[in-house]
Design a protein around this motif. Structure first.
Motif, PDB file in Angstrom:
ATOM      1  N   PRO A 132      38.074  41.381  36.727  1.00 21.43           N
ATOM      2  CA  PRO A 132      38.634  40.659  35.583  1.00 21.43           C
ATOM      3  C   PRO A 132      39.909  39.873  35.932  1.00 21.43           C
ATOM      4  CG  PRO A 132      39.025  42.997  35.351  1.00 21.43           C
ATOM      5  CD  PRO A 132      38.292  42.835  36.636  1.00 21.43           C
ATOM      6  N   LEU A 133      40.536  40.211  37.048  1.00 20.01           N
ATOM      7  CA  LEU A 133      41.778  39.516  37.404  1.00 20.01           C
ATOM      8  C   LEU A 133      41.645  38.961  38.813  1.00 20.01           C
ATOM      9  CD1 LEU A 133      44.417  42.104  36.139  1.00 20.01           C
ATOM     10  CD2 LEU A 133      43.793  39.923  35.060  1.00 20.01           C
ATOM     11  N   LEU A 178      32.011  38.637  30.295  1.00 22.22           N
ATOM     12  CA  LEU A 178      33.022  39.219  31.178  1.00 22.22           C
ATOM     13  C   LEU A 178      34.106  38.152  31.270  1.00 22.22           C
ATOM     14  CD1 LEU A 178      34.132  41.127  33.441  1.00 22.22           C
ATOM     15  CD2 LEU A 178      32.860  39.707  35.039  1.00 22.22           C
ATOM     16  N   GLU A 179      35.329  38.541  30.939  1.00 18.90           N
ATOM     17  CA  GLU A 179      36.424  37.586  31.019  1.00 18.90           C
ATOM     18  C   GLU A 179      37.114  37.783  32.361  1.00 18.90           C
ATOM     19  OE1 GLU A 179      39.077  37.594  27.662  1.00 18.90           O
ATOM     20  OE2 GLU A 179      40.697  36.778  28.904  1.00 18.90           O
ATOM     21  N   PRO A 184      41.593  31.728  31.554  1.00 17.31           N
ATOM     22  CA  PRO A 184      40.429  32.596  31.453  1.00 17.31           C
ATOM     23  C   PRO A 184      39.118  31.858  31.768  1.00 17.31           C
ATOM     24  CG  PRO A 184      41.139  31.954  29.272  1.00 17.31           C
ATOM     25  CD  PRO A 184      42.093  31.290  30.240  1.00 17.31           C
ATOM     26  N   TYR A 185      38.245  32.570  32.444  1.00 18.66           N
ATOM     27  CA  TYR A 185      36.873  32.113  32.687  1.00 18.66           C
ATOM     28  C   TYR A 185      35.954  33.186  32.109  1.00 18.66           C
ATOM     29  CZ  TYR A 185      38.691  28.501  35.719  1.00 18.66           C
ATOM     30  OH  TYR A 185      39.354  27.400  36.171  1.00 18.66           O
ATOM     31  N   PHE A 186      34.807  32.764  31.645  1.00 21.94           N
ATOM     32  CA  PHE A 186      33.904  33.742  31.020  1.00 21.94           C
ATOM     33  C   PHE A 186      32.531  33.709  31.692  1.00 21.94           C
ATOM     34  CE2 PHE A 186      36.959  32.348  27.908  1.00 21.94           C
ATOM     35  CZ  PHE A 186      37.441  33.543  27.380  1.00 21.94           C
ATOM     36  N   CYS A 187      32.113  34.877  32.099  1.00 22.50           N
ATOM     37  CA  CYS A 187      30.738  35.012  32.595  1.00 22.50           C
ATOM     38  C   CYS A 187      29.968  35.508  31.382  1.00 22.50           C
ATOM     39  CB  CYS A 187      30.688  36.034  33.734  1.00 22.50           C
ATOM     40  SG  CYS A 187      29.026  36.422  34.274  1.00 22.50           S
TER      41      CYS A 187
END
Ligand SMILES: *[C@@H]1O[C@H](CO)[C@@H](O)[C@H](O)[C@H]1NC(C)=O
Ligand SMILES: *[C@@H]1O[C@H](CO)[C@@H](O)[C@H](O)[C@H]1NC(C)=O
Ligand SMILES: *[C@@H]1O[C@H](CO)[C@@H](O)[C@H](O)[C@H]1NC(C)=O
Ligand SMILES: *[C@@H]1O[C@H](CO)[C@@H](O)[C@H](O)[C@H]1NC(C)=O
Ligand SMILES: *[C@@H]1O[C@H](CO)[C@@H](O)[C@H](O)[C@H]1NC(C)=O
Ligand SMILES: *[C@@H]1O[C@H](CO)[C@@H](O)[C@H](O)[C@H]1NC(C)=O
Ligand SMILES: *[C@@H]1O[C@H](CO)[C@@H](O)[C@H](O)[C@H]1NC(C)=O
Ligand SMILES: *[C@@H]1O[C@H](CO)[C@@H](O)[C@H](O)[C@H]1NC(C)=O
Ligand SMILES: *[C@@H]1O[C@H](CO)[C@@H](O)[C@H](O)[C@H]1NC(C)=O
Ligand SMILES: *[C@@H]1O[C@H](CO)[C@@H](O)[C@H](O)[C@H]1NC(C)=O
Ligand SMILES: *[C@@H]1O[C@H](CO)[C@@H](O)[C@H](O)[C@H]1NC(C)=O
Ligand SMILES: *[C@@H]1O[C@H](CO)[C@@H](O)[C@H](O)[C@H]1NC(C)=O
Length: 454
Positions: free
Chosen positions: A325-326, A404-405, A390-393
């Motif tokens: 996540p990071l 999933l962020e 942020p990117y989002f899967c």
């Protein structure tokens, strides 16, 4: 081959009876009439007196010049042409017949010997195929693997040839067995689907060549030992779920039944309860009817075959994208964000989005999207400070949408003294990110879904 054997027997029979004078053989059928011609009677000129002798004794006679009608009894009669008609043939009528057609001055006498043979049948044909079950349409069926006996009998005089002939669904007819004795019994051990077809018993009277036959259509029923195959996939942008069940190799066509497994749905009627006589059954369900952990079961059975129903089932699973996540990276470098989606059933559609506004990432010079098995990657080229955020899967199937962020932090390159040390520190930071991020995500997910997973 059978034919020639009949012929041989017939010839042997004839020569045995005849004494050299026989010039003609006529076969009559028991109960029928037969007409024996008197050859050599002049059709013009002087009419003669015709006498018919049977085995040397007068059986009937007629003065053709006289106006009187045929003489003799009903059984024997001499026609205007001098031929002898025998009606209601009896076995005792067999013999050598000769016609004595003397003209008054005995010069034009002609004599012919005719052998009359009497044939009867085939009659009373009877067949029995067992163990079988009669269907309403008159066909019989048997379970694959059974030992089946075929029995046939018929009556025929003086002799007959019985045969069992098989005509498969696609093959030419073939002779299974033949004999000159009745009954004719054969058996087929461990009967197989290619033995399905028409079985005919044919009886031929070896004297008259008259035949009779009785045909029976025999079906071979079976069901596969395998379980049916179930699969599911999302259709219409995951608005609907398509469930497919197939079970081939059954005769007759099996019954397939899709049902929602009882349990979680409690007392409400099941969302799925569909049956059809088919090899493959497809049903579509609306997203609003689905939930995580729901089990759909396909039951396949062939109720003509003594075997148990077979099942396959599908338990729906929400998507569950997993990953770091990071993520931290250095300005000017390239970074690949990854996410694994391997729990979704039906398989999810996974896409990458960016920013809080969730813009879909468009592949191009900046972004490279790739997929390797269950792992989805987003490579961001030549990072700048603007790429931070942020990117989002995002994984979606008809059951649920899950995201999933991944938060990307872009460090300024001046912050680091040397490339090697910088990369090392970056790796260290990413490593910490894996540990912390995954568990944070898992906790969050558990809170979101409550007891949904199980
Ligand atoms: C009878 O007919 C045959 C031919 O059919 C002939 O040769 C013969 O001469 C005829 N006899 C008389 C008596 O008419
Ligand atoms: C046959 O009938 C004719 C005419 O009736 C007669 O002239 C003749 O004598 C008869 N022949 C015999 C052998 O009875
Ligand atoms: C024809 O029949 C008569 C009477 O039975 C007999 O006398 C005669 O010899 C027979 N003719 C021939 C050629 O058999
Ligand atoms: C009877 O036979 C003789 C020869 O045997 C012949 O000459 C005569 O014409 C015959 N008669 C008839 C009526 O056919
Ligand atoms: C076949 O049929 C005959 C006559 O009906 C009977 O005697 C015989 O036992 C049968 N054979 C079998 C194997 O059933
Ligand atoms: C069936 O018979 C036809 C002609 O009699 C022949 O051409 C064909 O090959 C046969 N088929 C089989 C499967 O025996
Ligand atoms: C029966 O068939 C055989 C062979 O085809 C033939 O020679 C014979 O004449 C036939 N018999 C009758 C009565 O038709
Ligand atoms: C779903 O897609 C199928 C074809 O795949 C189409 O026939 C059907 O109308 C669609 N249903 C909806 C609600 O979009
Ligand atoms: C499924 O449908 C059949 C008839 O279509 C019905 O008899 C049966 O009760 C249904 N099953 C359930 C669980 O509702
Ligand atoms: C799904 O089902 C619900 C209720 O049964 C209905 O209101 C909705 O229109 C359906 N949606 C589709 C896309 O078929
Ligand atoms: C899914 O992938 C994760 C990580 O690669 C792995 O730990 C897990 O066992 C996988 N689950 C299944 C069902 O393959
Ligand atoms: C990376 O981006 C910077 C600024 O946008 C640009 O000056 C530089 O040429 C780019 N580098 C590469 C390798 O594309």
């Amino acid at each position: 081959m059978e034919r020639s054997m009949h012929l041989l027997l017939l010839v042997a029979h004839l020569t045995g009876v005849a004494t050299g004078q026989t010039s003609e053989t006529i076969v009559g059928t028991l109960g029928d009439s037969v007409s024996l011609p008197c050859h050599g009677i002049p059709s013009n000129g002087t009419r003669s007196v015709v006498r018919w002798l049977k085995d040397g004794k007068i059986a009937a006679s007629r003065n053709l010049s006289s106006m009187a009608g045929p003489t003799g009894n009903v059984h024997f009669s001499v026609s205007d042409q001098g031929s002898l008609t025998i009606s209601g043939l009896l076995l005792s009528d067999q013999g050598i017949y000769s016609c004595n057609d003397s003209v008054p001055n005995h010069t034009a006498e002609k004599q012919t010997d005719i052998q009359l043979l009497i044939a009867n049948g085939p009659s009373n044909m009877w067949t029995d195929i067992k163990p079988t079950v009669l269907l309403p349409n008159g066909a019989l069926f048997v379970q694959k693997g059974s030992d089946v006996s075929f029995n046939c009998s018929s009556e025929s005089y003086p002799s007959q040839a019985l045969s069992w002939v098989f005509q498969g669904d696609t093959s030419n007819s073939s002779l299974l067995s033949s004999s000159d004795r009745s009954p004719l019994e054969i058996s087929l051990l461990n009967i197989q689907p290619n033995h399905q077809g028409t079985y005919s018993c044919i009886s031929q009277n070896m004297l008259s060549n008259r035949t009779a036959s009785k045909s029976t259509s025999l079906l071979v029923y079976y069901a596969p030992d395998r379980h049916p195959e179930c699969f599911s996939h999302a259709i219409n942008d995951s608005l609907h779920l398509l469930l497919h069940c197939s079970w081939s190799g059954s005769n007759p066509l099996p019954m397939l039944h899709w049902e929602e497994e009882p349990g979680a749905h409690g007392t409400r009627p099941p969302v799925l309860n569909v049956s059809m006589t088919t090899e493959s059954l497809e049903v579509t369900l609306n997203r609003s009817q689905l939930y995580n952990g729901q089990t759909m079961r396909c039951k396949a059975y062939n109720n003509m075959v003594k075997s148990e129903a077979k099942f396959c089932s599908i338990t729906l699973q929400s998507p569950f994208p997993q990953g770091n996540p990071l993520v931290t990276a250095v300005e000017g470098s390239d970074i690949t964000l990854t996410c694994t989606e391997n729990s979704s059933l039906p398989p999810a559609k996974t896409t990458w989005r960016r920013k809080i506004s969730q813009e879909e990432v468009v592949p191009g010079a900046k972004y490279v999207i790739s997929e390797l098995g269950p792992t989805f990657s987003l490579k961001i080229i030549n990072l700048t400070k603007e790429d931070e955020g942020p990117y989002f899967c995002r994984s979606e199937n008809p059951v649920l949408v899950q995201e999933l962020e991944v938060f990307l932090t872009v460090k300024s390159s001046q912050t680091y003294a040397g490339g090697v040390v910088g990369a090392f520190i970056a790796a260290l930071i990413i490593g910490i990110g894996i540990a912390v991020g995954t568990s944070a995500y898992r906790n969050r997910d558990r809170i979101c879904l409550g007891s949904g997973f199980g």
